[in-house]
Design a protein around this motif. Sequence first.
Motif, short mmCIF file in Angstrom:
data_model
loop_
_atom_site.label_atom_id
_atom_site.label_comp_id
_atom_site.label_asym_id
_atom_site.label_seq_id
_atom_site.Cartn_x
_atom_site.Cartn_y
_atom_site.Cartn_z
N PHE A 199 1.17 6.63 -6.88
CA PHE A 199 0.09 7.54 -7.41
C PHE A 199 0.23 8.93 -7.07
CE2 PHE A 199 -1.66 3.14 -7.92
CZ PHE A 199 -2.07 3.49 -9.25
N ASN A 201 -0.28 -2.02 -10.91
CA ASN A 201 -0.67 -2.22 -9.42
C ASN A 201 -1.90 -3.07 -9.31
OD1 ASN A 201 0.61 -0.11 -7.42
ND2 ASN A 201 0.81 0.86 -9.37
N LEU A 202 -2.90 -3.11 -10.05
CA LEU A 202 -3.76 -3.90 -10.17
C LEU A 202 -3.22 -5.42 -10.11
CD1 LEU A 202 -6.52 -2.62 -12.65
CD2 LEU A 202 -6.79 -2.67 -10.08
N HIS A 217 -1.35 -6.20 -6.78
CA HIS A 217 -2.06 -6.43 -5.56
C HIS A 217 -3.16 -7.58 -5.41
CE1 HIS A 217 -1.58 -2.13 -3.83
NE2 HIS A 217 -0.61 -2.18 -4.33
N TYR A 226 0.84 -1.14 0.10
CA TYR A 226 0.05 -0.09 -0.03
C TYR A 226 1.03 1.28 0.08
CZ TYR A 226 -4.38 -2.39 0.53
OH TYR A 226 -5.42 -3.26 0.31
N ARG A 266 -10.65 -1.53 -0.75
CA ARG A 266 -10.10 -1.90 -1.98
C ARG A 266 -10.93 -2.30 -3.18
NH1 ARG A 266 -8.57 -7.39 -3.72
NH2 ARG A 266 -6.66 -7.33 -4.69
N ARG A 298 -11.23 1.14 -4.80
CA ARG A 298 -10.20 1.46 -5.67
C ARG A 298 -10.06 0.82 -6.98
NH1 ARG A 298 -7.67 0.75 -0.65
NH2 ARG A 298 -6.61 -0.96 -1.24
N ARG A 299 -10.39 -0.70 -6.94
CA ARG A 299 -10.30 -1.33 -7.83
C ARG A 299 -11.39 -1.01 -8.95
NH1 ARG A 299 -6.17 -5.53 -6.81
NH2 ARG A 299 -6.72 -6.30 -8.94
C1 COI Z 1 -5.71 -2.80 -4.28
O1 COI Z 1 -6.21 -3.74 -5.30
O2 COI Z 1 -5.60 -3.11 -3.23
C2 COI Z 1 -5.39 -1.68 -4.95
O3 COI Z 1 -5.32 -0.66 -4.04
C3 COI Z 1 -5.41 -1.40 -6.41
C4 COI Z 1 -5.10 -0.01 -6.70
C5 COI Z 1 -3.49 0.26 -6.28
C6 COI Z 1 -5.00 0.28 -8.33
#
Ligand code: COI
Length: 460
Positions: free
Chosen positions: A136, A158-159, A162, A129, A196, A199-200
Amino acid sequence: FSVALRCHGKRCRPFAYSTLSKAISRPTLITPSPLAKIQKRNAAQAGTSNGTWRPVSVLDEWVAKEARPISLRQLMVFGRSLTESRLISSANYVRTELPVRIAHRIRDMQKLPYVVVTNPHIEEVYQLYYKAFDTFRKFKEIKTLEDNEKFCEVISQNLKGHLTVIPKLAMGILECGRLMDPKELDHFMNVILRSRISRRVIAEQHLSLTETFNSPYFSPGATLSESDFIGEVFIKCFAKDVISRCAKAVTHLARSTNGPQVQVPEVKIDGHLNASFPYILSHLEYIVGELLRNSVQAVIDRHQQHPDHASSPPPPIEVTICEAQEHVIIRISDRGGGIPREELPYLWSFSKGPQSQKRLENLGQVPRMAATMQELHVTDELGRADLKAPTYLGSLSTLTSRPPNLRLGMGLPLSRVYAEYWAGSLNLHSLEGYGVDAFLQISRLGNKNEQLTTRASMDA
Ligand code: COI
């Protein structure tokens, strides 16, 4: 503490204390995070004479910003007639929104007790994170399509990077189940998973819009029909179709798990069969898939105990769709005997339950796990989701390909996180010795903002 103080002005990283953590010989000793104490003191010292608070680190600056939640309708309106300038605005929204949302979660992690934040799995997520936050927040304003291409590459990386977050968090939380109040741990997990997903969603929506914009068939400003997707949003999601597809996939899964001879209960659908609403299809498929999977397995298990099970079919699973003014409610009723009494208190818990040790072992075998099913869709070389038709196949093949006997204990709580994220709800009523009724409520109009805070928290 001196290490902590030096770190605080730059990057507060709990791994800096890992040596200290090893020195804690009694893991049941709950120590409040030293970071939390230091932050409190710094915050107090940073207060000006009139009592206002001023940020003391880069992270503080971002934590002080509020997330700007969006609704499905906004996502649709924005993407409906896509132009270059809209695409660039979308890029800049994601560019500034991701670090805000990540910063809040980093701060949540810093507030965890010391023994929890230094758990190796949680610490790994923390590192991921912090790296994403840094990437970003440093990305320069996007002004051209070329800038956007570069930005999309960063998002995709990043996708992908994570994808391991959920099993890691889940293992960390289970391992810490005895070190912190399970209610607080579950609350933390709910907030972090919801954030999460959020964000995705915004990141994947932007990738989808970019992909649409770059498609040779796309004409800028063209308006889409109702059967289309706008980015990841399926404009007219028919509940009946989703349930039928999930039922097929779950039946297939049940046969592969229990053997081809097994009698799988029929899934009957009635009620308002034309009910539709805008939704992110993969979210709905996840929830309905998990509920049906539980029901089907419970009915199979119970039926097999019946003396004349070979000669009579198992009782069907009845799914009723109810379309009200503002909601669509899906009720899934099974006659699988209900939920065992000893499991009831832990139904929605990520951190506790009668099978915690087994869950932990099983989680160790899962390298990646979806919080949105898009995560597991076919991806192109940049890791971007391959959309539209494969969306169905992608989600359902995921459902069928997950190791069937690997019980992770996450299906129900994660389904609820999904349902509540778009302002819906998920509840179960167990009728002991008879069966279960699951009620999934979905906001029908798509006008509700994503719910970034859980009921008990106001800190997104
Ligand atoms: C996550 O999958 O935990 C994210 O934060 C994805 C994001 C950085 C695009």
